[in-house]
Scaffold this motif. Structure first.
Motif, PDB file in Angstrom:
ATOM      1  N   PHE A   1      52.998  42.224  43.376  1.00 13.12           N
ATOM      2  CA  PHE A   1      51.688  42.341  44.010  1.00 13.12           C
ATOM      3  C   PHE A   1      51.812  42.728  45.478  1.00 13.12           C
ATOM      4  CE2 PHE A   1      50.414  39.732  40.410  1.00 13.12           C
ATOM      5  CZ  PHE A   1      49.167  40.240  40.107  1.00 13.12           C
ATOM      6  N   LEU A   2      50.784  43.388  45.963  1.00  7.84           N
ATOM      7  CA  LEU A   2      50.603  43.630  47.390  1.00  7.84           C
ATOM      8  C   LEU A   2      49.759  42.484  47.948  1.00  7.84           C
ATOM      9  CD1 LEU A   2      49.453  47.017  48.898  1.00  7.84           C
ATOM     10  CD2 LEU A   2      48.259  44.913  49.484  1.00  7.84           C
ATOM     11  N   GLN A   3      50.160  41.918  49.078  1.00  7.87           N
ATOM     12  CA  GLN A   3      49.387  40.844  49.713  1.00  7.87           C
ATOM     13  C   GLN A   3      48.623  41.405  50.908  1.00  7.87           C
ATOM     14  OE1 GLN A   3      51.608  37.317  50.872  1.00  7.87           O
ATOM     15  NE2 GLN A   3      50.104  36.842  52.455  1.00  7.87           N
ATOM     16  N   THR A   4      47.362  40.985  51.039  1.00 12.83           N
ATOM     17  CA  THR A   4      46.537  41.445  52.149  1.00 12.83           C
ATOM     18  C   THR A   4      45.696  40.300  52.694  1.00 12.83           C
ATOM     19  OG1 THR A   4      44.797  42.998  52.818  1.00 12.83           O
ATOM     20  CG2 THR A   4      44.698  42.159  50.574  1.00 12.83           C
ATOM     21  N   ASP A   5      45.321  40.399  53.989  1.00 12.62           N
ATOM     22  CA  ASP A   5      44.417  39.404  54.556  1.00 12.62           C
ATOM     23  C   ASP A   5      42.979  39.931  54.608  1.00 12.62           C
ATOM     24  OD1 ASP A   5      44.628  41.252  56.589  1.00 12.62           O
ATOM     25  OD2 ASP A   5      44.979  39.782  58.179  1.00 12.62           O
ATOM     26  N   ALA A   6      42.720  41.120  54.042  1.00 12.79           N
ATOM     27  CA  ALA A   6      41.342  41.569  53.880  1.00 12.79           C
ATOM     28  C   ALA A   6      40.626  40.575  52.976  1.00 12.79           C
ATOM     29  CB  ALA A   6      41.298  42.971  53.278  1.00 12.79           C
ATOM     30  N   SER A   7      39.446  40.156  53.333  1.00  9.43           N
ATOM     31  CA  SER A   7      38.755  39.093  52.608  1.00  9.43           C
ATOM     32  C   SER A   7      38.440  39.523  51.177  1.00  9.43           C
ATOM     33  CB  SER A   7      37.461  38.727  53.341  1.00  9.43           C
ATOM     34  OG  SER A   7      36.807  37.669  52.670  1.00  9.43           O
ATOM     35  N   ILE A   8      38.970  38.776  50.212  1.00  8.26           N
ATOM     36  CA  ILE A   8      38.715  39.008  48.792  1.00  8.26           C
ATOM     37  C   ILE A   8      38.139  37.728  48.202  1.00  8.26           C
ATOM     38  CG2 ILE A   8      39.764  39.514  46.556  1.00  8.26           C
ATOM     39  CD1 ILE A   8      41.856  41.163  47.990  1.00  8.26           C
ATOM     40  N   ASN A   9      36.984  37.836  47.568  1.00  6.98           N
ATOM     41  CA  ASN A   9      36.293  36.701  46.963  1.00  6.98           C
ATOM     42  C   ASN A   9      35.906  37.053  45.531  1.00  6.98           C
ATOM     43  OD1 ASN A   9      35.850  34.714  49.307  1.00  6.98           O
ATOM     44  ND2 ASN A   9      35.119  36.635  50.178  1.00  6.98           N
ATOM     45  N   PRO A  10      35.442  36.045  44.753  1.00  5.56           N
ATOM     46  CA  PRO A  10      34.964  36.370  43.408  1.00  5.56           C
ATOM     47  C   PRO A  10      33.923  37.480  43.451  1.00  5.56           C
ATOM     48  CG  PRO A  10      35.140  33.994  43.672  1.00  5.56           C
ATOM     49  CD  PRO A  10      35.416  34.591  45.019  1.00  5.56           C
ATOM     50  N   GLY A  11      34.171  38.534  42.690  1.00  6.82           N
ATOM     51  CA  GLY A  11      33.326  39.715  42.728  1.00  6.82           C
ATOM     52  C   GLY A  11      34.046  40.915  43.312  1.00  6.82           C
TER      53      GLY A  11
ATOM     54  N   SER B   1      37.287  41.368  42.521  1.00  8.83           N
ATOM     55  CA  SER B   1      38.312  41.700  41.541  1.00  8.83           C
ATOM     56  C   SER B   1      37.993  43.037  40.882  1.00  8.83           C
ATOM     57  CB  SER B   1      38.421  40.609  40.484  1.00  8.83           C
ATOM     58  OG  SER B   1      38.853  39.403  41.068  1.00  8.83           O
ATOM     59  N   CYS B   2      39.027  43.847  40.732  1.00  8.82           N
ATOM     60  CA  CYS B   2      38.946  45.199  40.159  1.00  8.82           C
ATOM     61  C   CYS B   2      38.320  46.197  41.122  1.00  8.82           C
ATOM     62  CB  CYS B   2      38.212  45.216  38.821  1.00  8.82           C
ATOM     63  SG  CYS B   2      39.029  44.239  37.566  1.00  8.82           S
ATOM     64  N   GLY B   3      37.983  45.777  42.328  1.00  9.47           N
ATOM     65  CA  GLY B   3      37.505  46.714  43.334  1.00  9.47           C
ATOM     66  C   GLY B   3      38.666  47.405  44.017  1.00  9.47           C
ATOM     67  N   PRO B   4      38.395  48.482  44.751  1.00  5.90           N
ATOM     68  CA  PRO B   4      39.467  49.254  45.377  1.00  5.90           C
ATOM     69  C   PRO B   4      39.941  48.653  46.695  1.00  5.90           C
ATOM     70  CG  PRO B   4      37.370  50.281  45.833  1.00  5.90           C
ATOM     71  CD  PRO B   4      37.072  49.122  44.927  1.00  5.90           C
TER      72      PRO B   4
ATOM     73  N   VAL C   1      44.986  52.612  47.271  1.00  3.59           N
ATOM     74  CA  VAL C   1      46.382  52.162  47.286  1.00  3.59           C
ATOM     75  C   VAL C   1      46.620  50.965  46.373  1.00  3.59           C
ATOM     76  CG1 VAL C   1      46.806  53.067  49.581  1.00  3.59           C
ATOM     77  CG2 VAL C   1      46.023  50.706  49.321  1.00  3.59           C
ATOM     78  N   ALA C   2      45.546  50.257  45.964  1.00  2.11           N
ATOM     79  CA  ALA C   2      45.734  49.082  45.110  1.00  2.11           C
ATOM     80  C   ALA C   2      44.389  48.665  44.523  1.00  2.11           C
ATOM     81  CB  ALA C   2      46.352  47.920  45.889  1.00  2.11           C
ATOM     82  N   ILE C   3      44.457  47.780  43.505  1.00  3.75           N
ATOM     83  CA  ILE C   3      43.272  47.224  42.865  1.00  3.75           C
ATOM     84  C   ILE C   3      43.213  45.730  43.189  1.00  3.75           C
ATOM     85  CG2 ILE C   3      42.057  46.846  40.697  1.00  3.75           C
ATOM     86  CD1 ILE C   3      42.348  49.774  41.417  1.00  3.75           C
ATOM     87  N   ASN C   4      42.147  45.291  43.864  1.00  8.25           N
ATOM     88  CA  ASN C   4      42.004  43.882  44.226  1.00  8.25           C
ATOM     89  C   ASN C   4      42.023  43.019  42.974  1.00  8.25           C
ATOM     90  OD1 ASN C   4      41.620  44.722  46.906  1.00  8.25           O
ATOM     91  ND2 ASN C   4      39.425  44.990  46.556  1.00  8.25           N
ATOM     92  N   THR C   5      42.753  41.905  43.044  1.00  8.54           N
ATOM     93  CA  THR C   5      43.012  41.145  41.820  1.00  8.54           C
ATOM     94  C   THR C   5      42.765  39.651  41.945  1.00  8.54           C
ATOM     95  OG1 THR C   5      44.711  42.763  41.240  1.00  8.54           O
ATOM     96  CG2 THR C   5      44.751  40.671  40.040  1.00  8.54           C
ATOM     97  N   ALA C   6      43.277  39.015  42.984  1.00  5.84           N
ATOM     98  CA  ALA C   6      43.254  37.554  43.029  1.00  5.84           C
ATOM     99  C   ALA C   6      43.330  37.060  44.461  1.00  5.84           C
ATOM    100  CB  ALA C   6      44.425  36.975  42.219  1.00  5.84           C
ATOM    101  N   VAL C   7      43.000  35.781  44.641  1.00  2.00           N
ATOM    102  CA  VAL C   7      43.157  35.118  45.928  1.00  2.00           C
ATOM    103  C   VAL C   7      43.977  33.859  45.726  1.00  2.00           C
ATOM    104  CG1 VAL C   7      41.015  36.008  46.899  1.00  2.00           C
ATOM    105  CG2 VAL C   7      40.988  33.841  45.665  1.00  2.00           C
ATOM    106  N   TYR C   8      44.600  33.411  46.819  1.00  2.63           N
ATOM    107  CA  TYR C   8      45.373  32.181  46.771  1.00  2.63           C
ATOM    108  C   TYR C   8      44.410  31.013  46.932  1.00  2.63           C
ATOM    109  CZ  TYR C   8      49.448  29.184  47.364  1.00  2.63           C
ATOM    110  OH  TYR C   8      50.412  28.223  47.196  1.00  2.63           O
TER     111      TYR C   8
END
Length: 293
Positions: free
Chosen positions: A44-54, A56-59, A68-75
């Motif tokens: 996986f690629l790790q990013t600090d761009a805010s990713i929340n439910p909804g 996922s599967c966004g660009p 460059v990647a498909i948003n997938t999960a958060v810690y």
């Protein structure tokens, strides 16, 4: 493939139903691994761009607007730790889905074992060297064509460290047919890089794994699941009392509801030391742990 840590990225999605939300951040790390309840996922690629439910599967885009990647999960429980599937991996998966309707499992044709102190001494390895030892190369197979040998120490697969046999097969589970995989190998005091082209796993391999690992030969049962037709003497199944006529309904949490389920369950035995089976005998159903011997 050319992303760098610190590179700016942009995430787009619909977090909590707020459509077309845009957040920004950087690439925090590359080649991260995530552990779920059942397995570990790698690359996986790790990013600090805010990713929340909804999201996922966004660009996930770079500063030029390229995907460059498909948003997938958060810690869970943390802020600013999100994960995305690199687009190179996603593109291979999309091609498989369009062509086959699924991601076809692949194989290399190797059996692996942990590197313990006894093996380390026998192979003349330093204490700081890590990896997994090849104890069998199946013929013919992608591994044999790549030149892999019994006794080789595999240190990395496709750029990922392989501290255990299970890690190696988990990485292989993300590969697709015809993909060329780099194998970093230590042999006779020298570091080598071999190249193996992954191939669709043959049906004969699944039968061999069920026989070698579980000690069972199976056939489809009319009532569902698979009927045991033979038990290898001395196997783990033999030791715990499984006998011909028993029904195997599940392996390691996977219900055996068809040939594809059995195929994937059989391939997933690689790198494990045992398996949990759901077995039916008469009216009773039982969970039994079978060690690989």
């Amino acid at each position: 493939s050319d992303l760098m840590v610190g590179e700016p990225v942009i995430a787009i999605g619909n977090p909590f139903g707020l459509s077309h939300s845009v957040t920004t951040g950087v690439v925090s790390a590359l080649d991260r691994s995530i552990r779920s309840e059942t397995r570990v996922y790698h690359g996986f690629l790790q990013t600090d761009a805010s990713i929340n439910p909804g999201n996922s599967c966004g660009p996930l885009l770079n500063a030029e607007g390229s995907l460059v990647a498909i948003n997938t999960a958060v810690y869970s429980g943390a802020e600013g730790i999100g994960f995305a599937i690199p687009i190179d991996v996603a593109a291979r998966v999309v091609a498989q889905l369009l062509e086959h309707g699924e991601v076809v499992p692949v194989w290399l044709g190797v059996d692996l074992q942990d590197l313990d102190e006894e093996l380390r001494g026998a192979l003349g390895l330093r204490r700081d060297q890590s990896g997994v030892v090849v104890n069998r190369v199946r013929e013919p197979s992608p591994a044999s064509r790549a030149g892999l040998r019994r006794g080789d120490l595999v240190t990395r697969l496709d750029g990922h460290a392989v501290p255990t046999p299970r890690a190696c097969f988990e990485i292989l589970a993300t590969a697709t047919p015809e993909q060329t995989l780099d194998l970093d190998v230590w042999r006779d005091g020298k570091a080598l890089r071999l190249h193996a082209k992954a191939e669709a796993a043959p049906d004969e391999l699944v039968k061999a794994l069920l026989r070698e690992k579980l000690g069972l030969e199976l056939r489809p049962a009319r009532a569902g699941g698979y009927e045991v037709t033979a038990v290898r003497p001395g196997s783990g199944a033999d030791q715990i009392g499984i006998r011909p006529g028993d029904l195997v309904l599940g392996i390691n949490g996977r219900a055996l509801d068809g040939g594809e389920a059995l195929r994937r369950a059989g391939l997933d035995l690689q790198g494990l030391s045992g398996a949990l089976l759901v077995v039916q005998r008469g009216p009773g159903r039982y969970h039994v742990k079978i060690p690989f011997v």
